[in-house]
Design a protein around this motif. Structure first.
Motif, PDB file in Angstrom:
ATOM      1  N   ASP A  73      22.628  12.311  41.931  1.00 13.80           N
ATOM      2  CA  ASP A  73      21.571  11.323  42.135  1.00 13.80           C
ATOM      3  C   ASP A  73      20.499  11.579  41.088  1.00 13.80           C
ATOM      4  O   ASP A  73      19.877  12.639  41.075  1.00 13.80           O
ATOM      5  CB  ASP A  73      20.990  11.448  43.547  1.00 13.80           C
ATOM      6  CG  ASP A  73      19.938  10.385  43.863  1.00 13.80           C
ATOM      7  OD1 ASP A  73      19.541   9.644  42.945  1.00 13.80           O
ATOM      8  OD2 ASP A  73      19.512  10.306  45.028  1.00 13.80           O
ATOM      9  N   SER A  74      20.284  10.603  40.219  1.00  9.65           N
ATOM     10  CA  SER A  74      19.307  10.773  39.140  1.00  9.65           C
ATOM     11  C   SER A  74      17.876  10.731  39.649  1.00  9.65           C
ATOM     12  O   SER A  74      16.945  11.126  38.942  1.00  9.65           O
ATOM     13  CB  SER A  74      19.496   9.683  38.081  1.00  9.65           C
ATOM     14  OG  SER A  74      19.121   8.415  38.611  1.00  9.65           O
ATOM     15  N   GLY A  75      17.687  10.216  40.869  1.00 11.86           N
ATOM     16  CA  GLY A  75      16.341  10.065  41.403  1.00 11.86           C
ATOM     17  C   GLY A  75      15.652   8.794  40.957  1.00 11.86           C
ATOM     18  O   GLY A  75      14.518   8.519  41.358  1.00 11.86           O
ATOM     19  N   VAL A  76      16.337   8.006  40.133  1.00  8.76           N
ATOM     20  CA  VAL A  76      15.776   6.752  39.635  1.00  8.76           C
ATOM     21  C   VAL A  76      16.334   5.601  40.468  1.00  8.76           C
ATOM     22  O   VAL A  76      17.546   5.501  40.670  1.00  8.76           O
ATOM     23  CB  VAL A  76      16.119   6.544  38.146  1.00  8.76           C
ATOM     24  CG1 VAL A  76      15.550   5.222  37.647  1.00  8.76           C
ATOM     25  CG2 VAL A  76      15.597   7.705  37.317  1.00  8.76           C
ATOM     26  N   ASP A  77      15.458   4.733  40.960  1.00  4.95           N
ATOM     27  CA  ASP A  77      15.893   3.593  41.763  1.00  4.95           C
ATOM     28  C   ASP A  77      16.807   2.668  40.960  1.00  4.95           C
ATOM     29  O   ASP A  77      16.670   2.539  39.737  1.00  4.95           O
ATOM     30  CB  ASP A  77      14.683   2.792  42.259  1.00  4.95           C
ATOM     31  CG  ASP A  77      13.883   3.546  43.314  1.00  4.95           C
ATOM     32  OD1 ASP A  77      14.424   4.513  43.886  1.00  4.95           O
ATOM     33  OD2 ASP A  77      12.716   3.173  43.544  1.00  4.95           O
ATOM     34  N   GLU A  78      17.726   2.015  41.671  1.00 10.65           N
ATOM     35  CA  GLU A  78      18.630   1.027  41.079  1.00 10.65           C
ATOM     36  C   GLU A  78      19.567   1.632  40.035  1.00 10.65           C
ATOM     37  O   GLU A  78      19.982   0.955  39.093  1.00 10.65           O
ATOM     38  CB  GLU A  78      17.844  -0.142  40.459  1.00 10.65           C
ATOM     39  CG  GLU A  78      16.969  -0.897  41.441  1.00 10.65           C
ATOM     40  CD  GLU A  78      17.771  -1.543  42.571  1.00 10.65           C
ATOM     41  OE1 GLU A  78      18.844  -2.096  42.292  1.00 10.65           O
ATOM     42  OE2 GLU A  78      17.314  -1.474  43.724  1.00 10.65           O
ATOM     43  N   THR A  79      19.873   2.919  40.173  1.00  6.63           N
ATOM     44  CA  THR A  79      20.880   3.540  39.314  1.00  6.63           C
ATOM     45  C   THR A  79      22.027   4.035  40.184  1.00  6.63           C
ATOM     46  O   THR A  79      21.846   4.341  41.365  1.00  6.63           O
ATOM     47  CB  THR A  79      20.308   4.716  38.505  1.00  6.63           C
ATOM     48  OG1 THR A  79      19.768   5.694  39.410  1.00  6.63           O
ATOM     49  CG2 THR A  79      19.220   4.246  37.558  1.00  6.63           C
ATOM     50  N   MET A  80      23.209   4.115  39.591  1.00  4.38           N
ATOM     51  CA  MET A  80      24.388   4.516  40.340  1.00  4.38           C
ATOM     52  C   MET A  80      24.395   6.019  40.596  1.00  4.38           C
ATOM     53  O   MET A  80      23.874   6.799  39.803  1.00  4.38           O
ATOM     54  CB  MET A  80      25.650   4.105  39.584  1.00  4.38           C
ATOM     55  CG  MET A  80      25.797   2.612  39.397  1.00  4.38           C
ATOM     56  SD  MET A  80      27.340   2.134  38.582  1.00  4.38           S
ATOM     57  CE  MET A  80      27.142   2.910  36.975  1.00  4.38           C
ATOM     58  N   ASN A  81      24.995   6.406  41.710  1.00  2.00           N
ATOM     59  CA  ASN A  81      25.157   7.813  42.067  1.00  2.00           C
ATOM     60  C   ASN A  81      26.540   8.307  41.658  1.00  2.00           C
ATOM     61  O   ASN A  81      27.422   7.529  41.303  1.00  2.00           O
ATOM     62  CB  ASN A  81      25.000   8.001  43.574  1.00  2.00           C
ATOM     63  CG  ASN A  81      23.565   7.885  44.074  1.00  2.00           C
ATOM     64  OD1 ASN A  81      23.305   8.053  45.254  1.00  2.00           O
ATOM     65  ND2 ASN A  81      22.628   7.582  43.185  1.00  2.00           N
ATOM     66  N   GLN A  82      26.695   9.634  41.715  1.00  2.00           N
ATOM     67  CA  GLN A  82      27.977  10.310  41.480  1.00  2.00           C
ATOM     68  C   GLN A  82      28.563   9.975  40.104  1.00  2.00           C
ATOM     69  O   GLN A  82      29.725   9.611  39.954  1.00  2.00           O
ATOM     70  CB  GLN A  82      28.961  10.001  42.613  1.00  2.00           C
ATOM     71  CG  GLN A  82      28.449  10.504  43.957  1.00  2.00           C
ATOM     72  CD  GLN A  82      29.372  10.264  45.133  1.00  2.00           C
ATOM     73  OE1 GLN A  82      28.997  10.510  46.277  1.00  2.00           O
ATOM     74  NE2 GLN A  82      30.584   9.810  44.890  1.00  2.00           N
TER      75      GLN A  82
END
Length: 207
Positions: free
Chosen positions: A13-22
């Motif tokens: 999780d990059s911690g940035v909203d609206e970004t993909m996980n994993q």
């Protein structure tokens, strides 16, 4: 070619909203596009192997489907089995690497959902086609993945729970566009998931 040309970094999780996980970030230091075949071991926060967790990919870096350009690219990982929510990192093994028969561009091919009249709509609506746009100076070939994401509780990474191919391998001309129509299983998936859950439409270099 030497597998040492490839290096990897896992971002749960990059911690940035609206970004993909994993996300599996790939760095290719070989001066050409390559096709990796990878295998994975899931690790917990103590770097212990989670032996019951199976790791697979969305874009196909584990099955020789993803083309990685020189420089940076990525894949999306999927975890299944007991302990899948405990994955903190992955150990990557390069089983094989070959030079791609179709080079990848340096920029990501972007996607735009279209309705039946060819008008731009958001990806959450029931779309009929996808327009691909290639910024690079060379033609590229891509596949499109329509991804349905789960809705996990806070502190748990979001996972791709359903992946459906839209169309087949599609050539996109240099500084040009291509339109892929949504049919068959893809049309059924869009009808089922539109106006509801979190979805993504992603293009990735392939051959």
């Amino acid at each position: 070619m030497a597998s040492k040309a490839l290096s990897f970094h896992y971002v749960g999780d990059s911690g940035v909203d609206e970004t993909m996980n994993q996300i599996l970030e790939l760095t290719n230091n070989y001066p050409a596009s390559v096709v990796p075949e990878l295998s994975f071991q899931a690790l917990d926060k103590h770097d212990h192997v989670l032996r019951q967790v199976k790791v697979s990919t969305v874009y196909g870096s584990d099955r020789g489907e993803l083309v990685a350009p020189y420089g940076a690219s990525n894949d999306i990982l999927r975890f299944s089995g007991p302990g899948k929510h405990d994955v903190a990192d992955v150990r990557v093994t390069v089983r094989n690497t070959t030079i791609a028969s179709i080079p990848a561009g340096l920029h990501e091919v972007t996607t735009q959902a279209l309705d039946s009249q060819g008008r731009e709509i958001v990806r959450f609506e029931r779309f009929s086609a996808v327009r691909l746009t290639n910024e690079d100076d060379i033609p590229v070939s891509v596949r499109i993945a329509y991804i349905l994401w789960d809705q996990p509780p806070k502190g748990v990474t979001q996972q791709a729970i359903e992946v459906t191919a839209i169309g087949d391998l599609t050539r996109v001309p240099a500084h040009g566009t291509a339109v892929v129509h949504v049919t068959g299983k893809a049309a059924a998936a869009v009808a089922r998931n539109s106006n509801g859950p979190a979805v993504s439409i992603k293009a990735y270099n392939s051959q």
